[in-house]
Every structure is written in C-alpha cells, then in structure tokens.
Design a protein around this motif. Structure first.
Motif, mmCIF file in Angstrom:
data_model
loop_
_atom_site.group_PDB
_atom_site.id
_atom_site.type_symbol
_atom_site.label_atom_id
_atom_site.label_comp_id
_atom_site.label_asym_id
_atom_site.label_seq_id
_atom_site.Cartn_x
_atom_site.Cartn_y
_atom_site.Cartn_z
ATOM 1 N N LEU A 1 3.348 -41.758 -14.392
ATOM 2 C CA LEU A 1 2.832 -40.546 -15.202
ATOM 3 C C LEU A 1 3.894 -39.871 -16.146
ATOM 4 C CD1 LEU A 1 1.316 -38.797 -11.904
ATOM 5 C CD2 LEU A 1 0.013 -39.922 -14.081
ATOM 6 N N TYR A 2 4.863 -40.666 -16.058
ATOM 7 C CA TYR A 2 6.133 -40.088 -16.768
ATOM 8 C C TYR A 2 6.240 -39.727 -18.260
ATOM 9 C CZ TYR A 2 11.401 -39.020 -17.573
ATOM 10 O OH TYR A 2 11.780 -38.376 -18.231
ATOM 11 N N GLU A 3 6.077 -41.175 -19.452
ATOM 12 C CA GLU A 3 5.546 -40.796 -20.026
ATOM 13 C C GLU A 3 5.149 -39.961 -20.615
ATOM 14 O OE1 GLU A 3 7.939 -42.269 -22.098
ATOM 15 O OE2 GLU A 3 9.037 -42.701 -20.351
ATOM 16 N N THR A 4 3.709 -39.511 -20.017
ATOM 17 C CA THR A 4 2.485 -39.067 -20.873
ATOM 18 C C THR A 4 3.004 -37.436 -20.406
ATOM 19 O OG1 THR A 4 1.241 -40.285 -20.175
ATOM 20 C CG2 THR A 4 -0.189 -38.694 -20.381
ATOM 21 N N ASP A 5 2.831 -36.856 -21.745
ATOM 22 C CA ASP A 5 2.823 -34.870 -21.744
ATOM 23 C C ASP A 5 2.499 -34.096 -21.023
ATOM 24 O OD1 ASP A 5 5.096 -33.042 -23.052
ATOM 25 O OD2 ASP A 5 4.072 -32.835 -24.563
ATOM 26 N N LEU A 6 1.083 -34.596 -21.099
ATOM 27 C CA LEU A 6 -0.105 -33.811 -20.002
ATOM 28 C C LEU A 6 0.382 -34.037 -18.822
ATOM 29 C CD1 LEU A 6 -2.725 -32.347 -20.153
ATOM 30 C CD2 LEU A 6 -3.945 -34.995 -19.651
ATOM 31 N N TYR A 7 1.362 -34.710 -18.110
ATOM 32 C CA TYR A 7 1.517 -34.531 -16.627
ATOM 33 C C TYR A 7 3.228 -34.144 -16.830
ATOM 34 C CZ TYR A 7 -2.796 -38.366 -16.541
ATOM 35 O OH TYR A 7 -3.451 -38.440 -17.072
ATOM 36 N N GLU A 8 2.804 -33.474 -15.321
ATOM 37 C CA GLU A 8 4.442 -32.383 -15.004
ATOM 38 C C GLU A 8 5.190 -33.863 -14.252
ATOM 39 O OE1 GLU A 8 4.313 -28.374 -16.270
ATOM 40 O OE2 GLU A 8 3.348 -28.276 -14.468
ATOM 41 N N GLY A 9 3.901 -34.635 -13.237
ATOM 42 C CA GLY A 9 4.903 -35.371 -12.457
ATOM 43 C C GLY A 9 3.549 -35.383 -11.466
ATOM 44 N N LEU A 10 4.248 -34.734 -9.784
ATOM 45 C CA LEU A 10 3.429 -35.039 -8.806
ATOM 46 C C LEU A 10 3.265 -34.109 -8.193
ATOM 47 C CD1 LEU A 10 4.364 -38.870 -7.434
ATOM 48 C CD2 LEU A 10 1.944 -37.912 -9.095
ATOM 49 N N VAL A 11 2.018 -33.563 -7.321
ATOM 50 C CA VAL A 11 2.011 -32.416 -6.143
ATOM 51 C C VAL A 11 1.837 -33.944 -4.930
ATOM 52 C CG1 VAL A 11 1.315 -30.669 -4.756
ATOM 53 C CG2 VAL A 11 1.682 -30.651 -7.456
ATOM 54 N N LEU A 12 2.368 -33.477 -4.101
ATOM 55 C CA LEU A 12 2.063 -34.128 -2.310
ATOM 56 C C LEU A 12 1.877 -32.914 -1.850
ATOM 57 C CD1 LEU A 12 5.539 -35.789 -2.145
ATOM 58 C CD2 LEU A 12 3.853 -36.751 -3.580
ATOM 59 N N LYS A 13 0.583 -33.956 -0.904
ATOM 60 C CA LYS A 13 0.143 -32.733 -0.042
ATOM 61 C C LYS A 13 0.039 -33.676 1.019
ATOM 62 C CE LYS A 13 -1.832 -30.591 -4.119
ATOM 63 N NZ LYS A 13 -4.097 -30.000 -4.543
ATOM 64 N N LYS A 14 0.131 -32.495 2.087
ATOM 65 C CA LYS A 14 -0.874 -33.500 3.593
ATOM 66 C C LYS A 14 -2.125 -33.884 4.347
ATOM 67 C CE LYS A 14 3.590 -32.043 6.607
ATOM 68 N NZ LYS A 14 4.407 -31.614 7.676
ATOM 69 N N LYS A 15 -1.864 -34.687 4.314
ATOM 70 C CA LYS A 15 -3.480 -34.704 4.695
ATOM 71 C C LYS A 15 -4.223 -33.781 5.726
ATOM 72 C CE LYS A 15 -3.218 -39.385 5.322
ATOM 73 N NZ LYS A 15 -3.396 -40.991 5.695
ATOM 74 N N ASN A 16 -3.120 -33.909 6.846
ATOM 75 C CA ASN A 16 -3.736 -33.199 7.772
ATOM 76 C C ASN A 16 -4.138 -31.446 7.977
ATOM 77 O OD1 ASN A 16 -1.359 -32.914 8.570
ATOM 78 N ND2 ASN A 16 -1.726 -33.965 10.799
ATOM 79 N N ALA A 17 -3.441 -31.412 6.479
ATOM 80 C CA ALA A 17 -2.601 -29.880 6.144
ATOM 81 C C ALA A 17 -4.174 -29.011 6.671
ATOM 82 C CB ALA A 17 -1.438 -28.775 5.471
ATOM 83 N N LYS A 18 -4.571 -27.405 7.292
ATOM 84 C CA LYS A 18 -5.520 -27.109 7.890
ATOM 85 C C LYS A 18 -5.833 -26.089 6.783
ATOM 86 C CE LYS A 18 -6.637 -28.437 11.907
ATOM 87 N NZ LYS A 18 -7.281 -27.717 13.938
ATOM 88 N N LEU A 19 -6.471 -25.612 5.483
ATOM 89 C CA LEU A 19 -6.631 -24.723 4.806
ATOM 90 C C LEU A 19 -6.064 -23.008 5.838
ATOM 91 C CD1 LEU A 19 -6.860 -23.483 1.857
ATOM 92 C CD2 LEU A 19 -9.224 -23.497 2.835
ATOM 93 N N THR A 20 -5.467 -21.324 5.775
ATOM 94 C CA THR A 20 -5.799 -20.711 6.547
ATOM 95 C C THR A 20 -5.859 -19.913 5.347
ATOM 96 O OG1 THR A 20 -3.306 -20.483 5.827
ATOM 97 C CG2 THR A 20 -3.778 -21.803 7.480
ATOM 98 N N TYR A 21 -6.278 -18.856 5.270
ATOM 99 C CA TYR A 21 -6.665 -17.692 4.806
ATOM 100 C C TYR A 21 -6.213 -17.511 3.632
ATOM 101 C CZ TYR A 21 -9.798 -16.273 8.345
ATOM 102 O OH TYR A 21 -10.733 -16.709 9.029
#
Length: 217
Positions: free
Chosen positions: A174-194
C-alpha cells in the motif's frame, strides 16, 4: 438493542499507534487489518427514506456527492448505520487516477434496526461480507478494478477489504499509493460497545500510518 430513530453514534476509531517495523508483532491471528484510507471518517444513517451523513465529530458532513446512492444501503425500512471513509481529498489511487466522492464502508453499527452491541468485529464483518461480497471490479460508466478496495452494486459505495495475515507485506504493497495512509489493525473478537462518547470502541484498534513531516512515531 433496538435502534428505531436517528441518534448520533460515534464510530470506532483507533487511539493507539504502532510503527511499521512492529506489524509482525500483531500478525498472530488475533487481529485483522484494513487499509487506512486518506479521507474523512464518515457515518451514514438511513432507513431508506431518511438520510443523515455525519463526520466523526458529531456534525453533518459538510459536502458530499448527491449521486452516491446512500439510501440503497437500507435493505428494509428499518435503520442501518455504516461507518467508513468519505474520499474527499483528491488523492491518487492505485492506477494514478484521482479518487474522490466515494464512500468506503469499514464497519457496521446498526443492521435492520438492531444496534449491534456485543457483536464482535468478526461477526459484523461477516454480515457485511454476506451482503456485499468483496468484488475487486465493477463496470459503471467505465471498468473499475482495484487490489485493495471492494466494489458494491451501489453507485459511489465501496467496502474496505479485510486481511487476516501478512500485515508487513500488505503495508509495503500500500505504501506507494497516495490514497492509503497505512493500516488499521482490529481485534477480531472485540465486541462493539455503546458509541455515545468519542473514545468508545477505541481500545481494540491500532493504526499504522506512513510517516510524514507532520506525523511520526
């Protein structure tokens, strides 16, 4: 929890950050990764009739294209709330073309009138994938083909692809493409809270951005 009338919800946003050199630390199966797009965080609230498009600061998005079919994101006459990125910064995409006036979904907060409290990140992404399978090409007025963007049947609406491994190689891709700032890592088992406060749902996400003159580690 029922969601039967418009009420603003703050989107999940990463507060923590990690440098690219540490990406392999998180490549353990506990996290998934999505591209971090260079746009404005955006929420779409719609029941097919009403439509509210807001930014992450609890204010209506100042300007967006009237040609994006936001109302079609409602599958019934109940409420649906999508979190994503509105591409409004005229950044160059994968093929060198300017990408603007597109909404990229990266999370789902309300589905068919049900606020998805307690649903994991993986469960919410599964709902999205079942409705909008990740297709990398679409033909509207021209053929669009992407490596790191999923197309939908709705004009102007896309979805962030999800990756389960190889985060360091993905970042380099992704690095060379201006549209992408990088990555967001998210825990798969994280539960949505209010999402009634700005920093709700921030502890299970980590951003890995390109370094710039204004942003470093």
């Amino acid at each position: 929890m029922k969601y039967d009338q418009f009420k603003y919800l703050y989107p999940p946003r990463p507060e923590y950050k990690t440098p690219p050199s540490s990406l392999t630390t998180y490549d353990t199966g506990e996290y998934i990764a999505q591209p971090k797009y260079n746009g404005s965080a955006c929420l779409v609230f719609t029941n097919g009739d009403e439509l509210h498009v807001y930014n992450r600061h609890k204010r209506p998005l100042a300007k967006y294209s009237p040609f994006i079919h936001f109302r079609e994101l409602a599958k019934t006459n109940n409420w649906y709330v999508y979190a994503g990125e509105y591409l409004n910064k005229a950044k160059k995409g994968e093929h060198g073309d300017i990408e603007r006036d597109k909404f990229v979904i990266w999370d789902l907060l309300v589905w068919d009138g049900e606020y998805l409290i307690g649903k994991t990140m993986e469960e919410r992404l599964t709902i999205l994938e079942n409705i909008y399978p990740c297709q990398r090409a679409v033909f509207s007025h021209k053929l669009e083909v992407y490596d790191h963007l999923c197309c939908t049947e709705h004009a102007g609406i896309y979805k962030a692809p999800t990756y389960g491994a190889g985060f360091d190689m993905l970042y380099e891709d992704l690095y060379e493409t201006d549209l992408y700032e990088g990555l967001v890592l998210k825990k798969k088992n994280a539960k949505l809270t209010y999402g009634f406060q700005e920093k709700n749902n921030s502890e299970w996400q980590i951003k890995c951005r390109k370094e710039t003159k204004l942003y470093n580690f």
